[in-house]
Design a protein around this motif. Structure first.
Motif, PDB file in Angstrom:
ATOM      1  N   ASN A   1       0.848  -1.193   0.000  1.00 28.14           N
ATOM      2  CA  ASN A   1       0.000   0.000   0.000  1.00 28.14           C
ATOM      3  C   ASN A   1       0.884   1.243   0.000  1.00 28.14           C
ATOM      4  O   ASN A   1       2.053   1.194   0.378  1.00 28.14           O
ATOM      5  N   THR A   2       0.317   2.370  -0.388  1.00 29.37           N
ATOM      6  CA  THR A   2       1.147   3.538  -0.679  1.00 29.37           C
ATOM      7  C   THR A   2       1.052   4.665   0.334  1.00 29.37           C
ATOM      8  O   THR A   2       1.906   5.558   0.340  1.00 29.37           O
TER       9      THR A   2
ATOM     10  N   PRO B   1      -5.721  -0.049 -13.008  1.00 29.65           N
ATOM     11  CA  PRO B   1      -6.624   1.085 -12.775  1.00 29.65           C
ATOM     12  C   PRO B   1      -6.632   1.506 -11.298  1.00 29.65           C
ATOM     13  O   PRO B   1      -6.808   0.678 -10.408  1.00 29.65           O
ATOM     14  N   GLY B   2      -6.404   2.783 -11.046  1.00 26.74           N
ATOM     15  CA  GLY B   2      -6.411   3.302  -9.687  1.00 26.74           C
ATOM     16  C   GLY B   2      -5.181   2.970  -8.888  1.00 26.74           C
ATOM     17  O   GLY B   2      -5.054   3.403  -7.735  1.00 26.74           O
ATOM     18  N   GLU B   3      -4.253   2.220  -9.450  1.00 24.58           N
ATOM     19  CA  GLU B   3      -3.033   1.851  -8.743  1.00 24.58           C
ATOM     20  C   GLU B   3      -1.899   2.813  -9.099  1.00 24.58           C
ATOM     21  O   GLU B   3      -1.904   3.442 -10.157  1.00 24.58           O
ATOM     22  N   THR B   4      -0.920   2.897  -8.211  1.00 24.68           N
ATOM     23  CA  THR B   4       0.221   3.783  -8.442  1.00 24.68           C
ATOM     24  C   THR B   4       1.505   3.080  -8.011  1.00 24.68           C
ATOM     25  O   THR B   4       1.496   2.229  -7.127  1.00 24.68           O
ATOM     26  N   PHE B   5       2.601   3.467  -8.637  1.00 27.43           N
ATOM     27  CA  PHE B   5       3.922   2.979  -8.236  1.00 27.43           C
ATOM     28  C   PHE B   5       4.581   3.937  -7.256  1.00 27.43           C
ATOM     29  O   PHE B   5       5.013   3.575  -6.183  1.00 27.43           O
ATOM     30  N   SER B   6       4.642   5.210  -7.664  1.00 23.19           N
ATOM     31  CA  SER B   6       5.390   6.198  -6.879  1.00 23.19           C
ATOM     32  C   SER B   6       4.608   7.505  -6.845  1.00 23.19           C
ATOM     33  O   SER B   6       4.491   8.191  -7.863  1.00 23.19           O
TER      34      SER B   6
ATOM     35  N   GLY C   1      -4.279   2.669  -0.259  1.00 27.72           N
ATOM     36  CA  GLY C   1      -3.787   2.940  -1.591  1.00 27.72           C
ATOM     37  C   GLY C   1      -3.084   1.721  -2.158  1.00 27.72           C
ATOM     38  O   GLY C   1      -2.218   1.131  -1.507  1.00 27.72           O
ATOM     39  N   LYS C   2      -3.425   1.316  -3.377  1.00 26.50           N
ATOM     40  CA  LYS C   2      -2.905   0.087  -3.961  1.00 26.50           C
ATOM     41  C   LYS C   2      -1.709   0.379  -4.868  1.00 26.50           C
ATOM     42  O   LYS C   2      -1.760   1.262  -5.708  1.00 26.50           O
ATOM     43  N   ARG C   3      -0.651  -0.407  -4.672  1.00 30.77           N
ATOM     44  CA  ARG C   3       0.542  -0.237  -5.496  1.00 30.77           C
ATOM     45  C   ARG C   3       0.474  -1.161  -6.710  1.00 30.77           C
ATOM     46  O   ARG C   3       0.176  -2.350  -6.591  1.00 30.77           O
TER      47      ARG C   3
ATOM     48  N   ASP D   1     -12.778   9.404   2.636  1.00 31.81           N
ATOM     49  CA  ASP D   1     -13.658   8.418   3.282  1.00 31.81           C
ATOM     50  C   ASP D   1     -13.684   7.113   2.488  1.00 31.81           C
ATOM     51  O   ASP D   1     -13.601   6.022   3.066  1.00 31.81           O
ATOM     52  N   THR D   2     -13.809   7.222   1.172  1.00 35.87           N
ATOM     53  CA  THR D   2     -13.823   6.023   0.324  1.00 35.87           C
ATOM     54  C   THR D   2     -12.488   5.294   0.395  1.00 35.87           C
ATOM     55  O   THR D   2     -12.440   4.056   0.402  1.00 35.87           O
ATOM     56  N   LEU D   3     -11.418   6.050   0.467  1.00 38.74           N
ATOM     57  CA  LEU D   3     -10.094   5.443   0.574  1.00 38.74           C
ATOM     58  C   LEU D   3      -9.952   4.649   1.867  1.00 38.74           C
ATOM     59  O   LEU D   3      -9.451   3.524   1.865  1.00 38.74           O
ATOM     60  N   ILE D   4     -10.428   5.227   2.964  1.00 37.17           N
ATOM     61  CA  ILE D   4     -10.301   4.560   4.269  1.00 37.17           C
ATOM     62  C   ILE D   4     -11.219   3.345   4.377  1.00 37.17           C
ATOM     63  O   ILE D   4     -10.807   2.265   4.832  1.00 37.17           O
ATOM     64  N   TYR D   5     -12.479   3.471   3.940  1.00 40.30           N
ATOM     65  CA  TYR D   5     -13.450   2.406   4.178  1.00 40.30           C
ATOM     66  C   TYR D   5     -13.459   1.340   3.084  1.00 40.30           C
ATOM     67  O   TYR D   5     -13.820   0.186   3.325  1.00 40.30           O
ATOM     68  N   LYS D   6     -13.036   1.708   1.854  1.00 37.71           N
ATOM     69  CA  LYS D   6     -13.069   0.743   0.756  1.00 37.71           C
ATOM     70  C   LYS D   6     -11.710   0.542   0.086  1.00 37.71           C
ATOM     71  O   LYS D   6     -11.578  -0.313  -0.783  1.00 37.71           O
ATOM     72  N   ASN D   7     -10.744   1.355   0.484  1.00 37.88           N
ATOM     73  CA  ASN D   7      -9.405   1.314  -0.111  1.00 37.88           C
ATOM     74  C   ASN D   7      -9.459   1.341  -1.643  1.00 37.88           C
ATOM     75  O   ASN D   7      -8.855   0.499  -2.324  1.00 37.88           O
TER      76      ASN D   7
END
Length: 353
Positions: free
Chosen positions: A79-80, A102-107, A96-98, A135-141
């Motif tokens: 996670n990021t 879609p919706g993922e990030t490296f850096s 946050g997904k590494r 809120d969406t990030l915390i509850y649904k990542n």
């Protein structure tokens, strides 16, 4: 006797011209000059450590606040982002997904905070911006949206205004292109437009190659509030204030010992700009050429770029974010400290004598 006096005058003239040439500022354009020497007495800010957050860090790289949440970017986990609730003083976890999907990030390189709930994260490796709701990030990542454009590679700052994404010029743009900002329409695939101009070198630096000039003169850190953009340059003693509505700017040169050509890309000046109320802040590195990882100086400006005071931190930090009356400082990769987060209260100061 007259010849002797004339000879002394010529020597004095040569020395004076030589000194003034050496001290002459190397940027050309409409630039106001200010001086830090006559600022009021500095204030010393004392710190407390945010222990619960510090204990979770491994290789942090960035710090920001979104509403009541403090976010620290992590560079090595699945996670990021570490998220900490400032109101409850409670560590929430990693989100946050590494990856490259879609919706993922490296850096995660830079951010734009839209409001107390929404923010944008720039990934220059993937040339995209990912939109989040806290809120969406915390509850649904999960993320809300994303936008990809190859022009987002290597830029050092982004600003969102309705559907218009503005970013700083990039190292990949043509050397002859002197634009400061590019704008992209998120709803329309039209080519980007551009405005503003980079600072330029004068002839006192003939051996600095155009590519090295461009990299150095581009590298500014960005803070934004509505139409106001505050640019703090990392490698030259310069700040700029842009008005995005009328596309105008004010450039302010800080009187400082200027780097020689040998240290043109190495000398460090301003990072971590912030706009809070009627003041602007930036970490100040005093033209350091030793590649030190932390500094204990924060410069305070009014909204016109006039220096107001110098804040001295009890413990040096690598980067900062300001939230109301508090400064949160992140220490990374320092010889003197483990990675950690410090908290300073701005109005609890002790005058330095």
């Amino acid at each position: 006797m007259k010849n002797h006096v004339l000879f002394q005058f010529l020597i004095l003239l040569i020395v004076t011209v030589g000194c003034s040439k050496k001290d002459e500022f190397y940027l050309i354009g409409s630039i106001e000059k200010v001086n830090f020497d006559n600022l009021p007495l500095s204030d010393t800010l004392f710190s407390t450590e945010v222990n619960e957050l510090s204990d979770t860090l491994f290789l942090p790289t960035r710090i920001l606040t979104v509403g009541d949440y403090l976010i620290i970017v992590e560079s090595v986990s699945d996670n990021t982002m570490h998220i900490y609730n400032l109101a409850e003083e409670k560590y929430i976890g990693l989100f946050g997904k590494r990856g490259a999907g879609p919706g993922e990030t490296f850096s995660l390189w830079r951010f734009h905070v839209k409001n107390a709930k929404e923010f944008l994260a720039l990934d220059t490796e993937l040339a995209k911006v990912v939109f989040y709701n806290i809120d969406t990030l915390i509850y649904k990542n999960t993320h809300s949206d994303e936008f990809l454009n190859k022009g987002l590679s290597y830029t050092n700052g982004i600003v969102l205004n309705v559907n218009e994404l503005t970013h700083l010029s990039t190292a990949s743009s043509p050397i002859e292109d002197q634009a400061r900002f590019y704008t992209l329409d998120l709803k329309n695939p039209n080519p980007s437009s551009k405005f503003g101009s980079l600072p330029r070198l004068n002839k006192d630096y003939p051996n600095v190659k155009p590519f090295d000039q461009k990299n150095t003169l581009e590298f500014a850190h960005l803070a934004q509030e509505k139409n106001l953009v505050f640019l703090a340059y990392a490698y030259i003693p310069l700040i700029e204030i842009y008005d995005l509505n009328n596309k105008t700017n004010q450039a302010i040169r800080i009187s400082d010992k200027l780097p020689s050509e040998e240290f043109f890309i190495a000398a460090k000046y301003f990072t971590s700009p912030s706009i809070e109320g009627d003041k602007m802040y930036a970490l100040y590195w005093e033209g350091d050429t030793t590649y030190k990882r932390t500094t204990d100086i924060i410069m305070v400006f009014d909204r016109n770029g006039k220096p107001i005071k110098k804040l001295i931190l009890e413990e040096s930090i690598s980067m900062m974010v300001i939230q109301g009356d508090y400064i949160y400082g992140l220490i990374i990769d320092s010889d003197k400290s483990e990675n950690k987060v410090l908290k300073f209260k701005i109005n609890q100061t002790k005058s330095k004598t």
